[in-house]
Design a protein around this motif. Structure first.
Motif, PDB file in Angstrom:
ATOM      1  N   HIS A   1     -82.508  -6.000 -45.082  1.00 51.07           N
ATOM      2  CA  HIS A   1     -83.412  -6.683 -44.148  1.00 51.07           C
ATOM      3  C   HIS A   1     -82.619  -7.395 -43.062  1.00 51.07           C
ATOM      4  CE1 HIS A   1     -86.440  -5.751 -47.085  1.00 51.07           C
ATOM      5  NE2 HIS A   1     -85.834  -6.472 -48.007  1.00 51.07           N
ATOM      6  N   ARG A   2     -83.015  -7.175 -41.819  1.00 51.88           N
ATOM      7  CA  ARG A   2     -82.313  -7.787 -40.700  1.00 51.88           C
ATOM      8  C   ARG A   2     -82.836  -9.185 -40.398  1.00 51.88           C
ATOM      9  NH1 ARG A   2     -80.751  -3.414 -35.973  1.00 51.88           N
ATOM     10  NH2 ARG A   2     -79.489  -2.025 -37.292  1.00 51.88           N
ATOM     11  N   ARG A   3     -81.914 -10.039 -39.996  1.00 46.48           N
ATOM     12  CA  ARG A   3     -82.227 -11.416 -39.652  1.00 46.48           C
ATOM     13  C   ARG A   3     -81.482 -11.779 -38.368  1.00 46.48           C
ATOM     14  NH1 ARG A   3     -85.462 -10.303 -42.913  1.00 46.48           N
ATOM     15  NH2 ARG A   3     -85.833 -11.253 -44.960  1.00 46.48           N
ATOM     16  N   PRO A   4     -81.995 -12.745 -37.595  1.00 46.97           N
ATOM     17  CA  PRO A   4     -81.278 -13.190 -36.392  1.00 46.97           C
ATOM     18  C   PRO A   4     -79.892 -13.731 -36.741  1.00 46.97           C
ATOM     19  CG  PRO A   4     -83.538 -14.002 -36.387  1.00 46.97           C
ATOM     20  CD  PRO A   4     -83.291 -13.439 -37.757  1.00 46.97           C
ATOM     21  N   GLN A   5     -78.959 -13.583 -35.816  1.00 48.97           N
ATOM     22  CA  GLN A   5     -77.577 -14.024 -36.032  1.00 48.97           C
ATOM     23  C   GLN A   5     -77.461 -15.545 -35.840  1.00 48.97           C
ATOM     24  OE1 GLN A   5     -74.830 -12.462 -37.025  1.00 48.97           O
ATOM     25  NE2 GLN A   5     -74.607 -10.439 -36.100  1.00 48.97           N
ATOM     26  N   TRP A   6     -78.140 -16.282 -36.717  1.00 48.56           N
ATOM     27  CA  TRP A   6     -78.119 -17.734 -36.600  1.00 48.56           C
ATOM     28  C   TRP A   6     -76.710 -18.298 -36.742  1.00 48.56           C
ATOM     29  CZ3 TRP A   6     -82.317 -18.992 -34.360  1.00 48.56           C
ATOM     30  CH2 TRP A   6     -83.549 -18.464 -34.730  1.00 48.56           C
ATOM     31  N   GLY A   7     -75.972 -17.805 -37.727  1.00 45.54           N
ATOM     32  CA  GLY A   7     -74.633 -18.314 -37.965  1.00 45.54           C
ATOM     33  C   GLY A   7     -73.691 -18.026 -36.808  1.00 45.54           C
TER      34      GLY A   7
ATOM     35  N   ALA B   1     -78.244  -4.198 -30.684  1.00 45.71           N
ATOM     36  CA  ALA B   1     -79.080  -4.970 -31.613  1.00 45.71           C
ATOM     37  C   ALA B   1     -78.251  -5.708 -32.650  1.00 45.71           C
ATOM     38  CB  ALA B   1     -80.076  -4.035 -32.306  1.00 45.71           C
ATOM     39  N   ARG B   2     -77.151  -5.077 -33.108  1.00 42.82           N
ATOM     40  CA  ARG B   2     -76.362  -5.701 -34.171  1.00 42.82           C
ATOM     41  C   ARG B   2     -75.593  -6.931 -33.712  1.00 42.82           C
ATOM     42  NH1 ARG B   2     -75.264  -6.879 -37.714  1.00 42.82           N
ATOM     43  NH2 ARG B   2     -73.816  -5.796 -39.103  1.00 42.82           N
ATOM     44  N   ASN B   3     -75.479  -7.130 -32.406  1.00 39.63           N
ATOM     45  CA  ASN B   3     -74.866  -8.361 -31.924  1.00 39.63           C
ATOM     46  C   ASN B   3     -75.832  -9.531 -32.003  1.00 39.63           C
ATOM     47  OD1 ASN B   3     -72.704  -9.867 -30.735  1.00 39.63           O
ATOM     48  ND2 ASN B   3     -73.784  -9.813 -28.793  1.00 39.63           N
TER      49      ASN B   3
END
Length: 205
Positions: free
Chosen positions: A141-147, A129-131
């Motif tokens: 708070h978790r967010r999608p890895q946009w960067g 998940a962390r990838n």
């Protein structure tokens, strides 16, 4: 003393938790604290330009490209390997630079955090998940890895400037994102289970 020094050196070389493979991470017993601008810059330089591991990973990836013969227009000798390494390095620097800028702008966490949970499945799920997800400025708070994935896509597109054509920029960007999904998950898994890997190698803590 010489024997002790040699043993310590061997253990250090075998210690996967040193970060040379997985990069920056926060141990399970440490709390995530929002990075400052200078800390982000230091991590960027260390992971991109100023440490041997920043180049060794690309050397390994270039060796795989060499074995596969991709791109096919480049030769199979040292000259071809040099081209593949330069290509990998250029794409990585472009991707990492774009990701660093994006994450800094968004205030997203750039380090992996080891799971505070227990159990093989829970820790594996956390690593996967962390990838794809990270934390915002709150470190809660978790967010999608946009960067991260935006940088990978951009780096793939930029690489078409020097790769032999014809090549589709969007296809290269998509392949780079798939590569990030695969390699990123593997590295997160290694980081998550580094203590267990050390023990298997006889490096106890």
């Amino acid at each position: 003393m010489t024997k002790d020094a040699a043993t310590a050196g061997l253990k250090k070389a075998r210690d996967w938790e040193s970060g040379w493979i997985a990069g920056e991470y926060v141990g399970r017993n440490r709390k995530l604290v929002t990075l400052t601008r200078s800390q982000r810059e230091e991590i960027y330089l260390r992971e991109t330009l100023t440490t041997p591991e920043a180049y060794m990973k690309r050397m390994f990836a270039a060796a795989i490209d060499q074995a596969r013969g991709t791109p096919s227009q480049w030769s199979g000798g040292w000259g071809g390997y040099g081209e593949r390494f330069a290509s990998r390095e250029g794409q990585f620097i472009a991707a990492n630079s774009l990701a660093a800028l994006g994450n800094a702008k968004l205030g997203y966490e750039i380090r992996y955090d080891q799971c505070k949970c227990g159990g093989l499945w829970q820790r594996t799920r956390h690593a996967i998940a962390r990838n794809f997800m990270t934390y915002d400025r709150s470190e809660e708070h978790r967010r999608p890895q946009w960067g991260l994935y935006g940088g990978a896509f951009g780096g793939g597109m930029i690489s078409t400037a020097w790769k032999p054509g014809p090549r589709n920029e969007f296809a290269e960007g998509g392949r780079a994102m798939l590569g990030q999904a695969a390699w990123g998950t593997l590295l997160d898994f290694i980081t998550e289970f580094s203590r267990e890997i050390n023990r298997k190698q006889g490096v106890g803590r």
